[in-house]
Motif scaffolding. Structure first.
Motif, PDB file in Angstrom:
ATOM      1  N   ASN A   1     -14.169   0.664  25.873  1.00  0.00           N
ATOM      2  CA  ASN A   1     -12.896   0.230  25.298  1.00  0.00           C
ATOM      3  C   ASN A   1     -13.105  -0.725  24.123  1.00  0.00           C
ATOM      4  O   ASN A   1     -12.569  -1.827  24.082  1.00  0.00           O
ATOM      5  CB  ASN A   1     -12.018  -0.449  26.353  1.00  0.00           C
TER       6      ASN A   1
ATOM      7  N   TYR B   1     -13.270  -2.154  20.110  1.00  0.00           N
ATOM      8  CA  TYR B   1     -12.234  -2.331  19.097  1.00  0.00           C
ATOM      9  C   TYR B   1     -12.101  -1.061  18.252  1.00  0.00           C
ATOM     10  O   TYR B   1     -10.997  -0.722  17.807  1.00  0.00           O
ATOM     11  CB  TYR B   1     -12.573  -3.525  18.208  1.00  0.00           C
TER      12      TYR B   1
ATOM     13  N   TYR C   1      -9.903   1.135  20.128  1.00  0.00           N
ATOM     14  CA  TYR C   1      -8.528   0.658  19.999  1.00  0.00           C
ATOM     15  C   TYR C   1      -7.913   1.138  18.687  1.00  0.00           C
ATOM     16  O   TYR C   1      -6.754   1.585  18.653  1.00  0.00           O
ATOM     17  CB  TYR C   1      -8.504  -0.869  20.073  1.00  0.00           C
TER      18      TYR C   1
ATOM     19  N   GLY D   1      -2.732  -3.706  26.803  1.00  0.00           N
ATOM     20  CA  GLY D   1      -3.448  -4.883  27.274  1.00  0.00           C
ATOM     21  C   GLY D   1      -3.958  -5.743  26.138  1.00  0.00           C
ATOM     22  O   GLY D   1      -3.861  -6.974  26.176  1.00  0.00           O
ATOM     23  N   TYR D   2      -4.486  -5.099  25.123  1.00  0.00           N
ATOM     24  CA  TYR D   2      -5.010  -5.818  23.964  1.00  0.00           C
ATOM     25  C   TYR D   2      -3.888  -6.568  23.251  1.00  0.00           C
ATOM     26  O   TYR D   2      -4.040  -7.733  22.887  1.00  0.00           O
ATOM     27  CB  TYR D   2      -5.691  -4.844  23.004  1.00  0.00           C
TER      28      TYR D   2
ATOM     29  N   LEU E   1      -2.792  -9.718  25.196  1.00  0.00           N
ATOM     30  CA  LEU E   1      -3.746 -10.805  25.022  1.00  0.00           C
ATOM     31  C   LEU E   1      -3.646 -11.398  23.618  1.00  0.00           C
ATOM     32  O   LEU E   1      -3.685 -12.628  23.432  1.00  0.00           O
ATOM     33  CB  LEU E   1      -5.168 -10.298  25.280  1.00  0.00           C
TER      34      LEU E   1
ATOM     35  N   ASN F   1     -16.330  -4.507  23.430  1.00  0.00           N
ATOM     36  CA  ASN F   1     -15.039  -4.444  24.098  1.00  0.00           C
ATOM     37  C   ASN F   1     -13.974  -5.207  23.300  1.00  0.00           C
ATOM     38  O   ASN F   1     -14.188  -6.353  22.906  1.00  0.00           O
ATOM     39  CB  ASN F   1     -15.164  -5.033  25.501  1.00  0.00           C
TER      40      ASN F   1
ATOM     41  N   ASN G   1     -11.057  -6.590  24.013  1.00  0.00           N
ATOM     42  CA  ASN G   1     -10.549  -7.852  24.549  1.00  0.00           C
ATOM     43  C   ASN G   1     -11.593  -8.968  24.461  1.00  0.00           C
ATOM     44  O   ASN G   1     -11.269 -10.109  24.117  1.00  0.00           O
ATOM     45  CB  ASN G   1     -10.119  -7.672  26.006  1.00  0.00           C
TER      46      ASN G   1
ATOM     47  N   LEU H   1     -11.842 -10.088  20.878  1.00  0.00           N
ATOM     48  CA  LEU H   1     -10.703 -10.937  20.524  1.00  0.00           C
ATOM     49  C   LEU H   1     -10.923 -12.368  20.997  1.00  0.00           C
ATOM     50  O   LEU H   1     -10.721 -13.322  20.235  1.00  0.00           O
ATOM     51  CB  LEU H   1      -9.431 -10.355  21.149  1.00  0.00           C
ATOM     52  N   ILE H   2     -11.345 -12.533  22.239  1.00  0.00           N
ATOM     53  CA  ILE H   2     -11.541 -13.879  22.803  1.00  0.00           C
ATOM     54  C   ILE H   2     -12.685 -14.604  22.096  1.00  0.00           C
ATOM     55  O   ILE H   2     -12.580 -15.794  21.760  1.00  0.00           O
ATOM     56  CB  ILE H   2     -11.807 -13.786  24.313  1.00  0.00           C
TER      57      ILE H   2
END
Length: 251
Positions: free
Chosen positions: A78, A80, A83, A93-94, A97, A152, A154, A157-158
């Motif tokens: 999963n 980016y 995505y 979900g992305y 968040l 991934n 998510n 992103l974090i």
């Protein structure tokens, strides 16, 4: 013409910015302009204040190595890139968040601005501006499809959000630490205050040592004392530590 900065130069600049932000927040509690502190600092002092961001960078480097050598099976799911390719199918979900993180940034800026107008504390204004500027920068970096797209989404992103927002967190952490000391929490006391006051009973909190000079604070009159520390005595809880020249003794 393409201009590439060495990664070491970027990391060094980033770490120094984080350290500077911490020191700015710390010393603002004592109504000392940051330019006054800069006159006492050398590069090593800023690096000492940058230990937390340095540890963060080391942790991210270790994570990157783990991803590389384990073929990143879990982290490469999963991604980016996925995505962007299947945006409509895998975006819920992305997006949640994403909106949570930037809503936190917005609310944090509003909170700092409220504190600024309520107390007229200039640092709160700069905190709000730093969060706004860094969160805006993080938006453009996070949405750049060329920046680490193959991990991934998510996690990416974090990671990116945390790295970019760290200077603002260091500014707030410095302000919190300085405020705790000013209010007598977890302080280190000077045993011998003859450098700073004629009153031997006056209490001084030890604040820092920069460039061979110590800095202390008197809570009774908000006085800042800058002194040489060759014979400085410090007391924390039940332990008494005395520096005699370059030697350290404990009683």
């Amino acid at each position: 013409m393409k201009f590439n900065l060495p990664i070491s130069a970027i990391l060094t600049t980033y770490i120094l910015i984080c350290g500077f932000a911490y020191l700015w927040g710390y010393w603002d509690n004592f109504d000392i302009e940051i330019k006054t502190i800069i006159q006492l600092l050398d590069v090593a002092d800023i690096i000492k204040a940058s230990i937390l961001p340095m540890l963060s960078i080391i942790g991210l480097s270790l994570m990157h190595s783990l991803i590389t050598y384990s073929d990143g099976y879990l982290i490469k799911k999963n991604t980016y890139s996925d995505y962007l390719t299947f945006k409509e199918k895998k975006s819920s979900g992305y997006k949640i968040l994403f909106y949570i993180l930037f809503t936190i940034s917005g609310l944090t800026s509003i909170y700092y601005l409220w504190k600024y107008f309520d107390s007229d504390a200039n640092l709160e204004y700069y905190k709000a501006i730093s969060v706004l500027v860094l969160s805006s920068s993080s938006y453009f970096i996070i949405t750049n499809k060329n920046i680490i797209p193959n991990i991934n989404a998510n996690l990416r992103l974090i990671l990116l959000y945390s790295i970019i927002m760290l200077p603002a967190l260091m500014l707030d952490k410095g302000a919190l630490d300085g405020n705790n000391i000013k209010n007598g929490k977890d302080v280190i006391l000077m045993v011998n205050n003859s450098y700073c006051s004629n009153d031997k009973n006056e209490v001084f909190y030890y604040l820092a040592t920069y460039g061979g000079k110590g800095v202390s604070y008197s809570p009774s009159n908000d006085m800042i004392c800058i002194f040489t520390y060759d014979n400085l005595g410090l007391k924390s809880k039940s332990k008494l530590t005395i520096n005699v020249g370059s030697q350290e003794k404990e009683i």
